[in-house]
Design an enzyme around this catalytic site. Structure first.
Site, PDB file in Angstrom:
ATOM      1  N   THR A   8      -8.037 -18.802  21.061  1.00  0.00           N
ATOM      2  CA  THR A   8      -7.332 -20.074  21.189  1.00  0.00           C
ATOM      3  C   THR A   8      -6.783 -20.330  22.593  1.00  0.00           C
ATOM      4  O   THR A   8      -6.198 -21.378  22.836  1.00  0.00           O
ATOM      5  CB  THR A   8      -6.166 -20.127  20.189  1.00  0.00           C
ATOM      6  OG1 THR A   8      -5.319 -18.998  20.424  1.00  0.00           O
ATOM      7  CG2 THR A   8      -6.677 -20.092  18.758  1.00  0.00           C
ATOM      8  N   CYS A   9      -6.966 -19.392  23.502  1.00  0.00           N
ATOM      9  CA  CYS A   9      -6.433 -19.521  24.873  1.00  0.00           C
ATOM     10  C   CYS A   9      -7.382 -20.366  25.729  1.00  0.00           C
ATOM     11  O   CYS A   9      -8.562 -20.033  25.878  1.00  0.00           O
ATOM     12  CB  CYS A   9      -6.257 -18.130  25.474  1.00  0.00           C
ATOM     13  SG  CYS A   9      -5.818 -18.114  27.222  1.00  0.00           S
TER      14      CYS A   9
END
Length: 103
Positions: A8-9
């Site tokens: 999710t980064c």
């Protein structure tokens, strides 16, 4: 080539997009091998901890004072991302210098 980070980064996604042959290792679910983490700490020192993260801000002063490897074992999202391992070398972050070396 392995990229240790989070699915999710945004920064990890940018690195993965620029390095299509790399494998993303999600530190939240898969972790980072202890020997890689020890090498990273020896090479990058305190820079390995992301002290701007919400996880860091949620820690008490006593927790922040713990040894970095212990903190990262308990809270893998505290690691500055991405940590890139390739050809026996480690890179931290996705700044211009790292991009110049890898892309």
């Amino acid at each position: 080539m392995r990229i240790y980070g989070l699915k999710t980064c945004d920064t990890c996604r940018k690195a993965l997009k620029s390095l299509p042959d790399a494998e993303l290792v999600d530190v939240r679910t898969q972790g980072v091998p202890p020997e890689v983490m020890a090498r990273a700490l020896a090479q990058f020192g305190e820079k390995l901890l992301n002290t701007r993260s919400t996880t860091w801000r949620g820690l008490s002063e006593a927790e922040r004072a713990r040894a970095p490897l212990d903190l990262l074992a308990d809270h893998p999202t505290l690691m500055k991302r991405p940590l890139i391992e390739t050809k026996g070398r480690l890179y931290l972050g996705w700044g211009a210098e790292v991009q110049a070396d890898l892309v």
